[in-house]
Design a protein around this motif. Structure first.
Motif, mmCIF file in Angstrom:
data_model
loop_
_atom_site.group_PDB
_atom_site.id
_atom_site.type_symbol
_atom_site.label_atom_id
_atom_site.label_comp_id
_atom_site.label_asym_id
_atom_site.label_seq_id
_atom_site.Cartn_x
_atom_site.Cartn_y
_atom_site.Cartn_z
ATOM 1 N N ALA A 76 0.834 -1.211 0.000
ATOM 2 C CA ALA A 76 0.000 0.000 0.000
ATOM 3 C C ALA A 76 0.863 1.252 0.000
ATOM 4 O O ALA A 76 0.565 2.226 -0.709
ATOM 5 N N HIS A 77 1.963 1.244 0.770
ATOM 6 C CA HIS A 77 2.870 2.396 0.793
ATOM 7 C C HIS A 77 3.548 2.581 -0.564
ATOM 8 O O HIS A 77 3.711 3.706 -1.046
ATOM 9 N N ARG A 79 2.357 1.644 -3.438
ATOM 10 C CA ARG A 79 1.331 2.126 -4.381
ATOM 11 C C ARG A 79 1.160 3.635 -4.249
ATOM 12 O O ARG A 79 1.086 4.354 -5.253
ATOM 13 N N ASP A 80 1.131 4.132 -3.022
ATOM 14 C CA ASP A 80 0.985 5.573 -2.812
ATOM 15 C C ASP A 80 2.195 6.334 -3.350
ATOM 16 O O ASP A 80 2.051 7.389 -3.975
ATOM 17 N N ALA A 81 3.388 5.788 -3.110
ATOM 18 C CA ALA A 81 4.610 6.471 -3.548
ATOM 19 C C ALA A 81 4.705 6.548 -5.066
ATOM 20 O O ALA A 81 5.245 7.519 -5.615
ATOM 21 N N ARG A 83 2.050 6.359 -7.256
ATOM 22 C CA ARG A 83 0.812 6.738 -7.936
ATOM 23 C C ARG A 83 1.041 7.780 -9.035
ATOM 24 O O ARG A 83 0.485 7.638 -10.140
ATOM 25 N N GLU A 87 -0.797 6.329 -12.387
ATOM 26 C CA GLU A 87 -2.153 6.700 -12.766
ATOM 27 C C GLU A 87 -2.189 7.728 -13.888
ATOM 28 O O GLU A 87 -2.975 7.606 -14.835
ATOM 29 N N ASP A 106 -0.674 -3.390 -10.172
ATOM 30 C CA ASP A 106 -1.663 -2.343 -9.913
ATOM 31 C C ASP A 106 -1.620 -1.348 -11.065
ATOM 32 O O ASP A 106 -0.558 -0.830 -11.399
ATOM 33 N N ALA A 200 11.008 4.712 -3.849
ATOM 34 C CA ALA A 200 10.051 3.779 -3.252
ATOM 35 C C ALA A 200 10.774 2.588 -2.638
ATOM 36 O O ALA A 200 10.440 2.141 -1.527
#
Length: 422
Positions: A76-77, A79-81, A83, A87, A106, A200
């Protein structure tokens, strides 16, 4: 040069070099990291025109690996880093295990479908040996971050893809925990993708380090009163061999523990005979003799017949065995097959097909010396002449270190079968 012209020039370079010729005079030669990777794969015999199909893991095995991965709690961390690099550009974030097996993906549905067409799915093995030059596989070979652009891929079907990846190391043990990767169509690659995966991976390593420090602090608090009452030489180490406390001696910061360490008598290459007692989160090691030397050890065996190679030292005072990292396995193969020794540049060529990577070689040799101590000599790097060396090979040479693309391993796979010992 426009993007399309650059794309065409890259393909001309790729076609010329992989056909065995020089790069066209009007184009730049491949980057050294790419040329070395292509050389490794040409020696391995991988067809650049092939469409590699690597069967993914069964769903149950994929779930088991996810559950056991140290990176699972950090996805999760990560993915946030990442993004911004995923995206907004239609890319894919991927986290693998140390074998290059895809554990998590993801991204938007469109890029996932494109990845599916390449076989870039959960449980697939994205190593150099399986799918050619790519960021995940090549960074696992080199142990450092890598970005691959379009035609720098070895396999033709991947040349419209771009990727940037960084390995995540356990700072406590030095072992690779997995790889963080951003991949997708080349036209959409974020300009700072490599920097972002590096950051990351670094954040993930800091999280792991903090977890280890907390465990060591708990062990130190538990062991302090126990050590204060002891006489003689003793030390307390965590389950990875890191020092928590010591008495009666100047102890190393880390002791390489044998596989399957249990309560009772144990022999350690750098410390000698000891008695091991279990503690919560670690071990109490009571040393029994002053002479910790292993010079004169009779036999060093590197067992390559198992999925994870193991080194066994049989010395005059006892025996010891330890599971090797893939890189240390490759180094010992190189030293065992060149008993006169290898310079740092020669080892770099043995491992990476690139004699300039001497800094990486020296760092890995330093780590390996912490495990085998005086069994390894320098100038040149070699196994001590007093030690008999034996390589145990699998019955099928083609299965030797399946995940390795090191030239020294490729040569050993192709060598005429014969006992390798001295």
């Amino acid at each position: 040069m426009s993007v399309s012209e650059e794309h065409l020039a890259g393909h001309r370079v790729r076609q010329a070099v992989l056909a065995g010729g020089p790069a066209p005079a009007t184009a730049e030669s491949p980057r050294p990291v790419i040329e070395a990777s292509w050389t490794r794969l040409l020696r391995r015999g991988l067809d650049p025109g092939s469409d590699p199909v690597v069967p993914p893991l069964a769903a149950s095995e994929l779930e088991r690996r996810r559950a056991e991965s140290r990176l699972g709690p950090l996805v999760a961390h990560l993915r946030d880093a990442l993004r911004p690099a995923v995206e907004s550009t239609g890319q894919l974030m991927v986290v693998t295990d140390p074998e290059g097996r895809v554990l998590w993906r993801d991204g938007q549905a469109g890029v996932r479908r494109l990845a599916d067409r390449l076989g870039f799915v959960g449980g697939s093995a994205w190593t150099e040996g399986n799918v050619g030059t790519n960021a995940i596989g090549t960074c696992l070979v080199l142990g450092e971050p890598v970005q691959i652009h379009g035609a720098e891929h070895y396999v033709e079907s991947h040349t419209r893809w771009g990727c940037a990846a960084a390995p995540v190391h356990d700072p406590w043990t030095g072992r690779v925990l997995g790889v963080v990767d951003v991949s997708g169509p080349t036209r959409g690659m974020h300009p700072t993708a490599l920097t972002m995966v590096q950051l990351a991976a670094r954040v993930a390593e800091l999280e792991v380090r903090q977890e280890h420090r907390a465990e060591l602090d708990l062990l130190r608090a538990h062991a302090a009163p126990l050590v204060a009452r002891l006489g003689g030489r003793a030390l307390v180490v965590d389950r990875h061999g890191h020092l928590a406390a010591a008495t009666g001696m100047s102890a190393p910061e880390r002791v390489t523990l044998p596989d399957g360490l249990g309560v009772g008598k144990v022999w350690l290459p750098t410390l000698g005979a000891a008695t091991a007692e279990a503690l919560p989160g670690g071990w109490l090691l009571r040393l029994e003799q002053e002479d910790a030397s292993v010079v004169g050890a009779a036999l060093l065996t590197v067992d390559l017949s198992r999925p994870a190679a193991q080194v066994t030292v049989q010395g005059v005072s006892g025996g010891w065995h330890h599971t090797l990292t893939p890189r240390h396995t490759e180094i010992l193969v190189a030293l065992a097959t060149h008993p006169a020794g290898r310079s740092a540049a020669e080892l770099a060529a043995d491992l990476f097909a690139d004699p300039t990577r001497v800094v990486t070689v020296r760092a890995e040799m330093s780590r390996l010396r912490r495990t085998l101590g005086p069994l390894l000599r320098r100038q040149p790097y070699r196994i001590d002449e007093a030690v008999r060396v034996e390589l145990v090979l699998p019955p099928d040479r083609s299965a030797l270190l399946a995940g390795s693309s090191a030239p020294v391993v490729t040569a050993l796979r192709a060598a005429t079968p014969a006992p390798l010992d001295r």
